[in-house]
Design an enzyme around this catalytic site. Structure first.
Site, short mmCIF file in Angstrom:
data_model
loop_
_atom_site.label_atom_id
_atom_site.label_comp_id
_atom_site.label_asym_id
_atom_site.label_seq_id
_atom_site.Cartn_x
_atom_site.Cartn_y
_atom_site.Cartn_z
N HIS A 59 0.82 -1.22 0.00
CA HIS A 59 0.00 0.00 0.00
C HIS A 59 0.85 1.27 0.00
O HIS A 59 0.48 2.28 -0.58
CB HIS A 59 -0.93 0.02 1.23
CG HIS A 59 -1.94 -1.08 1.20
ND1 HIS A 59 -2.61 -1.54 2.31
CD2 HIS A 59 -2.40 -1.85 0.17
CE1 HIS A 59 -3.42 -2.53 1.97
NE2 HIS A 59 -3.31 -2.73 0.69
N ASP A 72 -4.59 -7.68 -1.54
CA ASP A 72 -5.83 -7.23 -0.87
C ASP A 72 -6.96 -8.23 -1.09
O ASP A 72 -7.75 -8.50 -0.18
CB ASP A 72 -6.28 -5.86 -1.42
CG ASP A 72 -5.40 -4.72 -0.92
OD1 ASP A 72 -4.41 -5.00 -0.22
OD2 ASP A 72 -5.70 -3.56 -1.25
N ARG A 97 -1.06 -28.11 2.76
CA ARG A 97 -0.27 -27.23 3.65
C ARG A 97 -0.69 -25.79 3.38
O ARG A 97 -0.71 -25.34 2.23
CB ARG A 97 1.22 -27.41 3.34
CG ARG A 97 2.10 -26.39 4.03
CD ARG A 97 3.57 -26.56 3.69
NE ARG A 97 4.35 -25.51 4.32
CZ ARG A 97 5.16 -24.68 3.69
NH1 ARG A 97 5.36 -24.78 2.38
NH2 ARG A 97 5.82 -23.75 4.35
N HIS A 142 4.45 -17.57 7.43
CA HIS A 142 4.91 -17.57 6.04
C HIS A 142 4.98 -16.11 5.58
O HIS A 142 4.24 -15.66 4.71
CB HIS A 142 3.96 -18.40 5.17
CG HIS A 142 4.51 -18.79 3.82
ND1 HIS A 142 4.53 -20.10 3.36
CD2 HIS A 142 5.06 -18.05 2.83
CE1 HIS A 142 5.04 -20.13 2.15
NE2 HIS A 142 5.37 -18.90 1.80
N GLU A 187 10.90 -21.00 5.48
CA GLU A 187 12.07 -20.43 4.82
C GLU A 187 12.73 -19.27 5.56
O GLU A 187 12.63 -18.10 5.14
CB GLU A 187 11.72 -19.99 3.39
CG GLU A 187 11.28 -21.12 2.50
CD GLU A 187 11.07 -20.69 1.05
OE1 GLU A 187 11.11 -19.48 0.78
OE2 GLU A 187 10.88 -21.57 0.21
N ASN A 329 11.76 -26.99 1.24
CA ASN A 329 11.22 -26.36 0.04
C ASN A 329 12.31 -26.43 -1.00
O ASN A 329 13.41 -25.89 -0.80
CB ASN A 329 10.86 -24.89 0.29
CG ASN A 329 9.56 -24.75 1.05
OD1 ASN A 329 8.90 -25.73 1.38
ND2 ASN A 329 9.17 -23.51 1.32
N TYR A 331 13.23 -26.12 -5.21
CA TYR A 331 12.78 -25.74 -6.55
C TYR A 331 13.84 -25.95 -7.62
O TYR A 331 13.54 -26.32 -8.73
CB TYR A 331 12.37 -24.25 -6.58
CG TYR A 331 11.06 -23.98 -5.88
CD1 TYR A 331 10.99 -23.83 -4.50
CD2 TYR A 331 9.88 -23.86 -6.61
CE1 TYR A 331 9.78 -23.57 -3.86
CE2 TYR A 331 8.66 -23.60 -5.98
CZ TYR A 331 8.62 -23.45 -4.61
OH TYR A 331 7.42 -23.20 -3.99
N GLU A 399 7.37 -27.79 -0.36
CA GLU A 399 7.07 -27.00 -1.57
C GLU A 399 7.97 -27.46 -2.70
O GLU A 399 9.16 -27.74 -2.48
CB GLU A 399 7.37 -25.50 -1.36
CG GLU A 399 6.30 -24.71 -0.69
CD GLU A 399 6.67 -23.24 -0.55
OE1 GLU A 399 7.32 -22.68 -1.46
OE2 GLU A 399 6.32 -22.66 0.49
C1 LIG Z 1 7.19 -19.82 -5.47
C2 LIG Z 1 7.28 -20.01 -3.97
O1 LIG Z 1 8.59 -19.69 -3.56
C3 LIG Z 1 8.88 -19.97 -2.21
O2 LIG Z 1 10.09 -19.36 -1.91
C4 LIG Z 1 11.25 -19.68 -2.55
C5 LIG Z 1 12.38 -19.02 -2.15
C6 LIG Z 1 13.61 -19.30 -2.70
C7 LIG Z 1 13.72 -20.25 -3.67
N1 LIG Z 1 14.97 -20.53 -4.25
O3 LIG Z 1 15.04 -21.36 -5.18
O4 LIG Z 1 15.96 -19.96 -3.85
C8 LIG Z 1 12.61 -20.94 -4.07
C9 LIG Z 1 11.36 -20.64 -3.51
C10 LIG Z 1 7.84 -19.42 -1.23
O5 LIG Z 1 7.93 -20.11 0.00
C11 LIG Z 1 6.41 -19.50 -1.72
O6 LIG Z 1 5.64 -18.62 -0.96
C12 LIG Z 1 6.28 -19.19 -3.19
O7 LIG Z 1 6.44 -17.85 -3.42
#
Ligand SMILES: C[C@H]1O[C@@H](Oc2ccc([N+](=O)[O-])cc2)[C@H](O)[C@@H](O)[C@H]1O
Length: 507
Positions: A59, A72, A97, A142, A187, A329, A331, A399
């Site tokens: 905001h 929002d 989750r 979170h 995280e 988590n 990715y 995740e």
């Molecule tokens: C898309 C999701 O991403 C998660 O956060 C992260 C943070 C860092 C990495 N990384 O590869 O360094 C990957 C994912 C987050 O927890 C979730 O909320 C989403 O935004």
């Protein structure tokens, strides 16, 4: 003779392949999806909810978000409990989750005033899920800190540990009769490095040199307090488990040189070891090489003391062992080099402290998010590495997911490729003896992706953000994920009929 040998080899290869295709997820292995409060709930100021740091940033400083959007309304999950659970039933989820909005439950952040309307939203969601045997897994935090607590320093204030414990007590008392899987923090790295040491997450403090490390220490103590609270006052009666979720990328040395291997170790320590080591290692405390490095770099830059605050002996012992499971988590991943890095950093920070370079080969599939590529078998790398390093803990992958651009719509074939590869890697990890109990795809539906706003989509379900009703439509990946949940195997040839999404018997 040669032809026979070749045919034999081909036969063995095909049968290995078909055995691999038939590998099943154990019946008690929980497969689900994940979301987070600020990213989906909306109703930012309804029914007594207090302001949080994302409300405040979006905001007051909207240009920090790529499309100047905010949460929002987001996916308006606050007003869509039944539809959200219906989607879980369509997919046949074992587990879902989600996170709680601290300021929806405690508007000022402090536990003197509980907002019962906020608690009721979570009660309705949990009760609806339980009707259909969907296991709730809750993250207490979170990233959406009550703004009032931020004004008092947030995670830079050591009292955050007490405030978090008070909040956790309210939550365990109100919801713990039905919720058995608790995560204290999502995280820590993103909270502390991105929020306090950099500019990519609220509160965007950019207190580069010291903020990350102050936050790390206070967050670990807050986690430990909540863990002991659950253990001492709730666990016997409620019978649940309490862990923490850490983001763990795969880091591999670019070359086999001693320097690149050392750089990789230091990068791992700075990214996730700083949070994992104090909790999951036998000795506890911050990782040794990192402690030495930050002390050296602090001296080099004229600081009279190290910027990584020490844990006292009592605190080291207190934090050690405070998790029933390790939430990962995961990715993506990187190759790490000791020498090929940006030569000059403009400010002193965790990045300049460790001073290593990271690379990704162009062959790795690129998603719509610049940071997210498909590194082959990276989940297996990460889980087996953590298993060996931290004495075989119990894991959940809390995740894992793939970004597409909004224009892709429902035909998200790259997401399917990513999930199939990730789930094969999960099966490899189970075969290797990793004590992995569940896997959660990010995300059930499209949502507010922090600084990327609505320009990156992670949902199995597409959400139409231009429609006030926020309708949800299953993507092709949702049909594929549903089939994996139904059959408990990954069939790479499965082509879904995407005409109609149904709820199968039993859900
Ligand atoms: C898309 C999701 O991403 C998660 O956060 C992260 C943070 C860092 C990495 N990384 O590869 O360094 C990957 C994912 C987050 O927890 C979730 O909320 C989403 O935004």
């Amino acid at each position: 003779m040669k032809t026979f040998l070749l045919l034999g080899l081909l036969g063995a290869y095909c049968s290995a392949l078909s055995t691999k295709q038939q590998r099943r997820f154990p019946d008690d292995f929980l497969i689900g999806t994940a979301t987070a409060s600020y990213q989906i709930e909306g109703a930012w100021n309804e029914d007594g909810k207090g302001e949080n740091i994302w409300d405040y940033i979006t905001h007051n400083n909207p240009t920090v978000i790529v499309d100047e959007s905010n949460g929002d309304i987001a996916a308006d999950s606050y007003h869509n409990v039944e539809r959200d659970v219906e989607m879980m039933r369509e997919l046949g989820l074992d587990v879902y989750r989600f996170s709680l909005s601290w300021s929806r439950i405690l508007p000022s952040g402090f536990a003197n005033e509980v907002n019962e309307a906020g608690v009721d939203y979570y009660n309705r969601l949990i009760n609806e899920m339980l009707k259909y045997n969907i296991t709730p897994m809750i993250s207490l935090y979170h990233w959406d800190l009550p703004q009032k607590l931020q004004e008092l320093g947030g995670f830079a204030n050591p009292l955050i540990a007490d405030w978090f414990e008070d909040y956790a007590r309210v939550v365990f008392s109100k919801l713990g009769d039905r919720v058995k899987l608790w995560i204290t923090f999502n995280e820590p790295r993103e909270v502390c490095y991105e929020g306090y040491g950099f500019t990519t997450k609220a509160p965007i403090l950019n207190a580069t040199a010291v903020g990350t490390y102050m936050c790390a220490r206070n967050l670990l103590l807050a986690h430990a307090k909540a863990y002991y609270l659950y253990n001492n006052e709730f666990k016997t009666k409620q019978g649940g488990q309490c862990g923490i979720t850490i983001s763990v990328n795969s880091f591999k040395p670019l070359t086999d040189s001693e320097e690149d291997r050392a750089a990789t170790e230091l990068k791992q320590q700075a990214e996730w070891g700083i949070y994992a080591h104090p909790i999951f290692s036998q000795e506890g405390g911050f990782p040794k090489e990192l402690v030495v490095r930050v002390a050296e770099k602090s001296a080099e830059h004229g600081y009279p003391r190290t910027r990584l605050p020490q844990l006292s002996e009592e605190e080291r012992v207190l934090i050690r062992g405070t998790a029933d499971f390790f939430g990962v988590n995961h990715y993506t991943g990187y190759l790490v080099s000791a020498t090929r890095h940006t030569p000059e950093y403009s400010t002193v920070s965790l990045l300049s402290d460790i001073n290593v370079g990271t690379y990704r080969p162009v062959e790795w599939l690129q998603s719509a998010a610049s940071w997210l590529t498909l590194m082959p078998n990276s989940i297996y790398d990460v889980l087996t590495h953590l298993k060996n390093k931290y004495n075989d803990p119990i894991f959940y992958v809390t995740e894992n997911g793939w970004a597409t651009s909004p224009e892709i719509g429902l035909e998200d074939d790259d997401r399917i490729t990513y999930y199939r590869a990730a789930l094969e890697s999960i099966l490899d990890s189970l075969d290797a003896g990793v004590r992995l109990k569940g896997y959660m795809a990010w995300s059930l539906m499209d949502n507010f992706e922090w600084l990327a706003g609505y320009t990156e989509r992670f949902g199995l379900y597409e959400v139409d953000f231009s429609d006030p009703a926020r309708p949800r439509t299953p993507r092709k990946s949702a049909f594929v994920y549903k089939e994996i949940l139904r059959s408990r195997v990954i069939d790479h040839d499965y082509e879904p009929d995407t005409a109609v999404m149904t709820i199968d018997e039993g859900h």
